[in-house]
Design an enzyme around this catalytic site. Structure first.
Site, PDB file in Angstrom:
ATOM      1  N   ASN A   9       1.559  -8.445   4.992  1.00 20.72           N
ATOM      2  CA  ASN A   9       2.928  -7.977   5.200  1.00 20.72           C
ATOM      3  C   ASN A   9       2.849  -6.500   5.579  1.00 20.72           C
ATOM      4  OD1 ASN A   9       5.583  -7.173   5.042  1.00 20.72           O
ATOM      5  ND2 ASN A   9       5.777  -7.495   2.831  1.00 20.72           N
ATOM      6  N   LYS A  11       5.088  -4.573   6.582  1.00 16.37           N
ATOM      7  CA  LYS A  11       6.307  -3.816   6.260  1.00 16.37           C
ATOM      8  C   LYS A  11       6.706  -2.923   7.444  1.00 16.37           C
ATOM      9  CE  LYS A  11       5.159  -4.330   1.434  1.00 16.37           C
ATOM     10  NZ  LYS A  11       5.223  -3.814   0.076  1.00 16.37           N
ATOM     11  N   HIS A  94      11.816 -10.944   0.274  1.00  7.70           N
ATOM     12  CA  HIS A  94      10.900  -9.958  -0.298  1.00  7.70           C
ATOM     13  C   HIS A  94      11.670  -9.043  -1.252  1.00  7.70           C
ATOM     14  CE1 HIS A  94       8.211  -6.549  -0.678  1.00  7.70           C
ATOM     15  NE2 HIS A  94       7.242  -7.397  -0.393  1.00  7.70           N
ATOM     16  N   GLU A  96      11.674  -5.989  -1.661  1.00 12.25           N
ATOM     17  CA  GLU A  96      12.254  -4.791  -1.041  1.00 12.25           C
ATOM     18  C   GLU A  96      13.587  -5.124  -0.372  1.00 12.25           C
ATOM     19  OE1 GLU A  96       8.724  -3.766   1.093  1.00 12.25           O
ATOM     20  OE2 GLU A  96       7.797  -3.270  -0.819  1.00 12.25           O
ATOM     21  N   GLU A 166       5.497 -12.341  -6.601  1.00  9.90           N
ATOM     22  CA  GLU A 166       5.221 -10.904  -6.535  1.00  9.90           C
ATOM     23  C   GLU A 166       5.958 -10.167  -7.653  1.00  9.90           C
ATOM     24  OE1 GLU A 166       3.874  -9.779  -2.299  1.00  9.90           O
ATOM     25  OE2 GLU A 166       6.043  -9.625  -2.369  1.00  9.90           O
ATOM     26  N   GLY A 172       2.887  -2.209  -4.423  1.00 10.77           N
ATOM     27  CA  GLY A 172       2.665  -0.859  -3.924  1.00 10.77           C
ATOM     28  C   GLY A 172       2.402   0.168  -5.014  1.00 10.77           C
ATOM     29  N   SER A 212      -0.361  -5.364  -4.969  1.00 12.53           N
ATOM     30  CA  SER A 212      -1.605  -4.592  -5.055  1.00 12.53           C
ATOM     31  C   SER A 212      -2.853  -5.480  -5.052  1.00 12.53           C
ATOM     32  CB  SER A 212      -1.580  -3.675  -6.285  1.00 12.53           C
ATOM     33  OG  SER A 212      -0.480  -2.779  -6.206  1.00 12.53           O
TER      34      SER A 212
HETATM   35  P1  PGA Z   1       1.274  -4.398  -1.884  1.00 19.07           P
HETATM   36  O1  PGA Z   1       2.537  -5.183  -1.308  1.00 19.07           O
HETATM   37  O2  PGA Z   1       0.065  -5.258  -1.604  1.00 19.07           O
HETATM   38  O3  PGA Z   1       1.240  -3.088  -1.148  1.00 19.07           O
HETATM   39  O4  PGA Z   1       1.480  -4.219  -3.355  1.00 19.07           O
HETATM   40  C1  PGA Z   1       2.641  -6.555  -1.449  1.00 19.07           C
HETATM   41  C2  PGA Z   1       3.969  -7.020  -0.892  1.00 19.07           C
HETATM   42  O5  PGA Z   1       4.969  -6.308  -1.072  1.00 19.07           O
HETATM   43  O6  PGA Z   1       4.056  -8.086  -0.267  1.00 19.07           O
END
Ligand code: PGA
Length: 248
Positions: A9, A11, A94, A96, A166, A172, A212
Site C-alpha cells: 500500500n 499510500k 483502510h 486512514e 490492521e 506506521g 509495520s
Molecule cells: P505500515 O502500513 O506497514 O507502514 O504500518 C500498513 C498499512 O497501513 O497498510
C-alpha cells in the site's frame, strides 16, 4: 490451502515516474514469489505501473473505490474505471480513510460490494484502536467491522474478498502486534466469517496482517497458521524492502 498474498500500500507516495522506477526495480526481485504479489499505487500512477507490470507476476490494486457506477461524485473513481486501467484489486476501508475521511462501516460495505460486483477483489481493512485493545474490545470490534463490511455479499462473492487485519496502533508506528496477537485476532475474524457463511467458506478467505510488517518480522508472522499474507505500507516503498517481505 490458502495462497499467501502480500500487497504493498504505497499510500500518498510516489509520482508516476517514481512509481515506475520502484516497480521496475521490484519485478526481478519478486519474479519467483510463491505468494500473490500486489502493488497499490496512487490513482495517478495506475496506468503507468500497469504498463510496466504487463506479463509479470505483479498485480495492480487501487487504494479506494466509489460505490456508484458513475455520476456527480467529485474526486471519486468507480470500479469500472479502476478495471479499465488494469486493476484487479482495491483496498477498501483502510484505517486512514476511516480516521481522516469519514469512512464508516456502512460506506466500507458499499465500496466493497461495488468492487466485488464489478469483478475486482476487495482488500477490506479492519482493526482496533489502541484504547479499544487496552480496554479489551478488540474481538468485538474486528468481528463487527468484518460482518458489517461483508453484509449482503454471497459466499461465492467471498472468493473476491481478502481481509486485512490492521491494528490501528501498529500502522506506521514501528509497533507490531506480536505473532500470537495477530494470529489470535485473525482467528476471531475467521470465526466471525464462519458465523455468517459457515466454516468451509471461512477457511477459504485469505486474511492478511498489516501494521509495520517488514523483512525482519515477516517470517514469524507468516509462520502463524491463521495469517495469509500482509498489507505493507512503509516497507513497500523500496523495492528491496518489499521484496524481502514477498520472499519470506
Ligand atoms: P505500515 O502500513 O506497514 O507502514 O504500518 C500498513 C498499512 O497501513 O497498510
Amino acid at each position: 490451502m490458502r495462497k499467501p498474498i502480500i500487497a504493498g500500500n504505497w499510500k500518498m507516495n510516489k509520482t508516476p515516474a517514481e512509481a515506475v522506477e520502484l516497480v521496475k526495480g521490484l519485478i526481478p526481485l519478486v519474479k519467483d514469489a510463491k505468494c500473490d504479489v500486489v502493488v497499490c499505487p496512487t490513482a495517478v500512477c495506475l496506468p503507468a505501473v500497469a504498463e510496466v507490470i504487463k506479463g509479470t507476476n505483479i498485480k495492480l490494486g487501487a487504494q479506494n473505490v466509489h460505490f456508484a457506477e458513475k455520476g456527480a461524485y467529485t474526486g471519486e473513481l468507480s470500479a469500472d474505471m479502476l478495471k479499465a486501467v488494469g486493476c484487479e484489486y482495491v483496498i477498501v476501508g483502510h484505517s486512514e480513510r476511516r480516521q481522516y475521511f469519514g469512512e464508516t462501516d456502512k460506506t466500507v460495505n458499499l465500496r466493497a460490494t461495488a468492487a466485488v460486483k464489478a469483478g475486482l477483489t476487495a482488500i477490506i481493512c479492519v482493526g482496533e484502536m489502541k484504547d479499544e485493545r487496552v480496554d479489551g474490545y478488540t474481538d468485538i470490534i474486528v468481528a463487527y467491522q468484518t460482518k458489517m463490511a461483508l453484509k449482503g455479499l454471497t459466499a461465492e462473492e467471498l472468493n473476491h474478498v481478502v481481509i486485512a487485519y490492521e491494528p490501528v496502533w501498529a500502522i506506521g508506528t514501528g509497533l507490531t502486534a506480536t505473532d500470537e496477537q495477530a494470529n489470535e485476532t485473525i482467528g476471531v475474524i475467521r470465526k466471525a466469517i464462519a458465523e455468517v457463511y459457515g466454516d468451509d467458506v471461512a477457511q477459504k478467505v485469505r486474511i492478511q496482517y498489516g501494521g509495520s510488517m517488514k523483512g525482519s518480522n515477516v517470517k514469524g508472522l507468516m509462520a502463524q497458521p491463521e495469517i495469509d499474507g500482509g498489507l505493507i505500507g512503509g516497507a513497500s516503498l523500496k523495492a528491496e524492502d518489499f521484496a524481502q517481505v514477498v520472499n519470506f
